[in-house]
Design an enzyme around this catalytic site. Structure first.
Site, PDB file in Angstrom:
ATOM      1  N   LYS A   9      34.969  70.022  21.245  1.00  0.00           N
ATOM      2  CA  LYS A   9      35.183  68.668  21.724  1.00  0.00           C
ATOM      3  C   LYS A   9      35.646  67.808  20.565  1.00  0.00           C
ATOM      4  O   LYS A   9      35.101  67.901  19.455  1.00  0.00           O
ATOM      5  CB  LYS A   9      33.892  68.085  22.317  1.00  0.00           C
ATOM      6  CG  LYS A   9      34.044  66.643  22.795  1.00  0.00           C
ATOM      7  CD  LYS A   9      32.760  66.084  23.372  1.00  0.00           C
ATOM      8  CE  LYS A   9      32.960  64.644  23.808  1.00  0.00           C
ATOM      9  NZ  LYS A   9      31.726  64.045  24.370  1.00  0.00           N
ATOM     10  N   SER A 189      37.940  65.341  13.921  1.00  0.00           N
ATOM     11  CA  SER A 189      37.982  66.384  12.884  1.00  0.00           C
ATOM     12  C   SER A 189      36.610  66.674  12.278  1.00  0.00           C
ATOM     13  O   SER A 189      36.513  67.146  11.150  1.00  0.00           O
ATOM     14  CB  SER A 189      38.973  66.005  11.765  1.00  0.00           C
ATOM     15  OG  SER A 189      40.267  65.801  12.289  1.00  0.00           O
ATOM     16  N   ARG A 190      35.561  66.365  13.028  1.00  0.00           N
ATOM     17  CA  ARG A 190      34.182  66.591  12.579  1.00  0.00           C
ATOM     18  C   ARG A 190      33.808  65.759  11.349  1.00  0.00           C
ATOM     19  O   ARG A 190      32.816  66.024  10.685  1.00  0.00           O
ATOM     20  CB  ARG A 190      33.935  68.081  12.275  1.00  0.00           C
ATOM     21  CG  ARG A 190      34.073  68.992  13.503  1.00  0.00           C
ATOM     22  CD  ARG A 190      33.044  68.630  14.565  1.00  0.00           C
ATOM     23  NE  ARG A 190      33.035  69.551  15.687  1.00  0.00           N
ATOM     24  CZ  ARG A 190      33.708  69.383  16.815  1.00  0.00           C
ATOM     25  NH1 ARG A 190      34.484  68.320  16.961  1.00  0.00           N
ATOM     26  NH2 ARG A 190      33.624  70.258  17.798  1.00  0.00           N
ATOM     27  N   LEU A 191      34.582  64.732  11.060  1.00  0.00           N
ATOM     28  CA  LEU A 191      34.257  63.825   9.951  1.00  0.00           C
ATOM     29  C   LEU A 191      33.468  62.651  10.525  1.00  0.00           C
ATOM     30  O   LEU A 191      33.899  61.500  10.517  1.00  0.00           O
ATOM     31  CB  LEU A 191      35.536  63.362   9.254  1.00  0.00           C
ATOM     32  CG  LEU A 191      36.388  64.483   8.661  1.00  0.00           C
ATOM     33  CD1 LEU A 191      37.640  63.928   8.010  1.00  0.00           C
ATOM     34  CD2 LEU A 191      35.574  65.295   7.643  1.00  0.00           C
TER      35      LEU A 191
END
Length: 212
Positions: A9, A189-191
């Site tokens: 996601k 971007s999982r940041l």
């Protein structure tokens, strides 16, 4: 069937910046909870409660927040349940809210104490009648032979108390006084954005960004 390892996601709904967040974690929590309620996410008041027993094994369950202020976060339950027994032996606990639709998580840690009898009485008598009888009928966390036990208990206490069930002595509220908060906002971007508030000796709060 798709492998769970392949589920992905992208989190892109919002951001959490130090300059835009509140310096007081309680006010930041109030804002996020209000937004969760206004967004009509499913059960915005549901929170996971984690406790640790004398065997050092952690356990979790979902409870419902019933109030919060500068003194802490309040919920109600059976004092003789597993969580009640574990809190009696180790008063430190953790709470977590996960508002999936808003891509937000709030984590709260601190020490727990029982609320006053007056607070527990007031909340108990505000509950629907079925819930008040249910507090008497369920020996929470104990092994029972079947659902019939609960039904029979409910019938017994309904007949005994009629329309005036008192608060059971084994049922009431707990309050967690936070000393550590974390606010997590999903990002692309999982940041992700992740802010931690740690209570200081003077009663203030140190706000820091953590790597996600």
């Amino acid at each position: 069937m798709k492998s769970i390892a392949d589920l992905r996601k992208s989190y892109e709904r919002a951001e959490l910046d130090e300059s835009a967040s509140n310096a007081n974690p309680l006010q930041q929590f109030d804002q996020w909870l209000t937004e969760a309620i206004q967004a009509e996410v499913p059960e915005p008041n549901a929170m996971t409660l984690a406790t640790v027993g004398s065997d050092l094994r952690p356990s979790t369950r979902v409870v419902l927040i019933k109030g919060f202020d500068a003194r802490g976060i309040v919920w109600y339950t059976n004092y003789e349940s597993r969580k009640g027994r574990e809190l009696a032996g180790n008063p430190f606990a953790a709470l977590q809210f996960h508002w999936v639709e808003l891509e937000r998580v709030v984590r709260i840690e601190g020490v727990v104490e029982r609320v006053s009898a007056e607070e527990s009485d007031a909340y108990f008598h505000s509950r629907p009648m079925d819930s008040r009888i249910g507090a008497w009928a369920s020996p929470q966390s104990e092994v029972i032979s079947g659902r019939g036990v609960l039904v029979a208990n409910a019938a017994k206490y309904a007949a005994q108390f009629l329309l005036q069930p008192p608060r059971p002595p084994h049922w009431g509220g707990y309050r967690l006084k936070p000393d550590n908060w974390q606010f997590w906002q999903g990002r692309k971007s999982r940041l992700h954005d992740r802010l931690r508030y740690s209570e200081q000796a003077d009663g203030g709060w140190l706000r820091e960004r953590l790597a996600p």
